[in-house]
Design a protein around this motif. Sequence first.
Motif, short mmCIF file in Angstrom:
data_model
loop_
_atom_site.label_atom_id
_atom_site.label_comp_id
_atom_site.label_asym_id
_atom_site.label_seq_id
_atom_site.Cartn_x
_atom_site.Cartn_y
_atom_site.Cartn_z
N ASP A 204 -7.78 4.68 3.71
CA ASP A 204 -7.75 6.00 3.10
C ASP A 204 -7.54 5.97 1.60
O ASP A 204 -8.13 6.76 0.87
CB ASP A 204 -6.66 6.86 3.75
CG ASP A 204 -6.90 7.08 5.24
OD1 ASP A 204 -8.04 6.87 5.72
OD2 ASP A 204 -5.93 7.44 5.93
N GLY A 205 -6.68 5.08 1.13
CA GLY A 205 -6.37 5.03 -0.30
C GLY A 205 -7.24 4.06 -1.07
O GLY A 205 -7.46 4.23 -2.26
N GLY B 74 2.66 8.99 -0.92
CA GLY B 74 3.33 7.98 -1.74
C GLY B 74 4.31 7.11 -0.98
O GLY B 74 5.02 6.31 -1.59
N ARG C 100 -6.66 1.12 -2.14
CA ARG C 100 -6.02 0.30 -3.17
C ARG C 100 -4.92 -0.54 -2.54
O ARG C 100 -4.30 -0.14 -1.56
CB ARG C 100 -5.40 1.18 -4.26
CG ARG C 100 -6.43 1.94 -5.04
CD ARG C 100 -5.85 2.90 -6.04
NE ARG C 100 -4.59 2.48 -6.60
CZ ARG C 100 -3.81 3.26 -7.30
NH1 ARG C 100 -4.12 4.50 -7.53
NH2 ARG C 100 -2.66 2.82 -7.79
N ARG D 192 -9.14 -3.07 -5.30
CA ARG D 192 -9.76 -2.03 -4.49
C ARG D 192 -10.11 -2.62 -3.14
O ARG D 192 -10.63 -3.74 -3.05
CB ARG D 192 -11.04 -1.51 -5.16
CG ARG D 192 -10.79 -0.81 -6.45
CD ARG D 192 -10.39 0.61 -6.20
NE ARG D 192 -10.07 1.29 -7.44
CZ ARG D 192 -9.32 2.36 -7.49
NH1 ARG D 192 -8.82 2.87 -6.38
NH2 ARG D 192 -9.05 2.93 -8.63
N ASN E 184 -3.63 2.96 5.19
CA ASN E 184 -3.51 3.09 3.73
C ASN E 184 -4.66 2.40 3.00
O ASN E 184 -5.17 2.93 2.00
CB ASN E 184 -2.18 2.52 3.25
CG ASN E 184 -0.99 3.30 3.77
OD1 ASN E 184 -1.12 4.42 4.27
ND2 ASN E 184 0.18 2.70 3.65
N THR F 43 0.85 -1.18 0.00
CA THR F 43 0.00 0.00 0.00
C THR F 43 0.90 1.23 0.00
O THR F 43 2.11 1.13 0.13
CB THR F 43 -0.91 0.04 1.25
OG1 THR F 43 -0.09 0.08 2.42
CG2 THR F 43 -1.84 -1.18 1.30
N ASP G 89 0.76 5.62 1.35
CA ASP G 89 -0.03 6.68 1.97
C ASP G 89 -0.24 7.82 0.97
O ASP G 89 0.19 7.73 -0.19
CB ASP G 89 0.61 7.16 3.28
CG ASP G 89 1.94 7.86 3.11
OD1 ASP G 89 2.30 8.25 1.96
OD2 ASP G 89 2.64 8.04 4.12
N ALA G 90 -0.90 8.88 1.40
CA ALA G 90 -1.23 9.99 0.50
C ALA G 90 0.01 10.66 -0.08
O ALA G 90 -0.05 11.24 -1.17
CB ALA G 90 -2.09 11.02 1.24
#
Length: 152
Positions: free
Chosen positions: A68-69, A36, A71, A88, A65, A31, A33-34
């Motif tokens: 929030d992400g 990267g 993916r 997903r 992750n 994964t 985080d926002a």
Amino acid sequence: MVMTPPPRDPARRKQDVLDRLGRETDIWVATADADGLPCLVPLWFVWHEESVWLWTRLTNPTGRNLRDGGRARLAFGDTLDVVLIDGRAEVFGAAEAPAAAVRAFLGKTGWDPREEGPPYACFRVRPHSVRAWHGESELKGRHLMRDGVWTV
């Protein structure tokens, strides 16, 4: 002299992936985080109803992750038998996790994360793409799923 076996046909590759999803206990979960920042950990999982189900805490990087992400890239550790799954992620609190998925996870691992503290969350990763290959001879035809649909 090392002999390279002939490439498997797509149906055999798909069956090998499904067999491995049923047999393996651990899967690598990648994964980011926002910002990267990547995170890679092995987690117990179960393949249930065409999805990978796993549990981890929302307080650790993987849980945050996934939440929030939304993916993940999943993989098995053997470089001679590559399986990569992109998907997903959907998060369920321990109390909201589907009973059938909980039973499948408990049946495979013998562990009920709902009994642990601090609380764990349940994640369903629905595959979007699946690739599998044994060496260079199988790079062609390695895409077994695209856009969430099996190609074989």
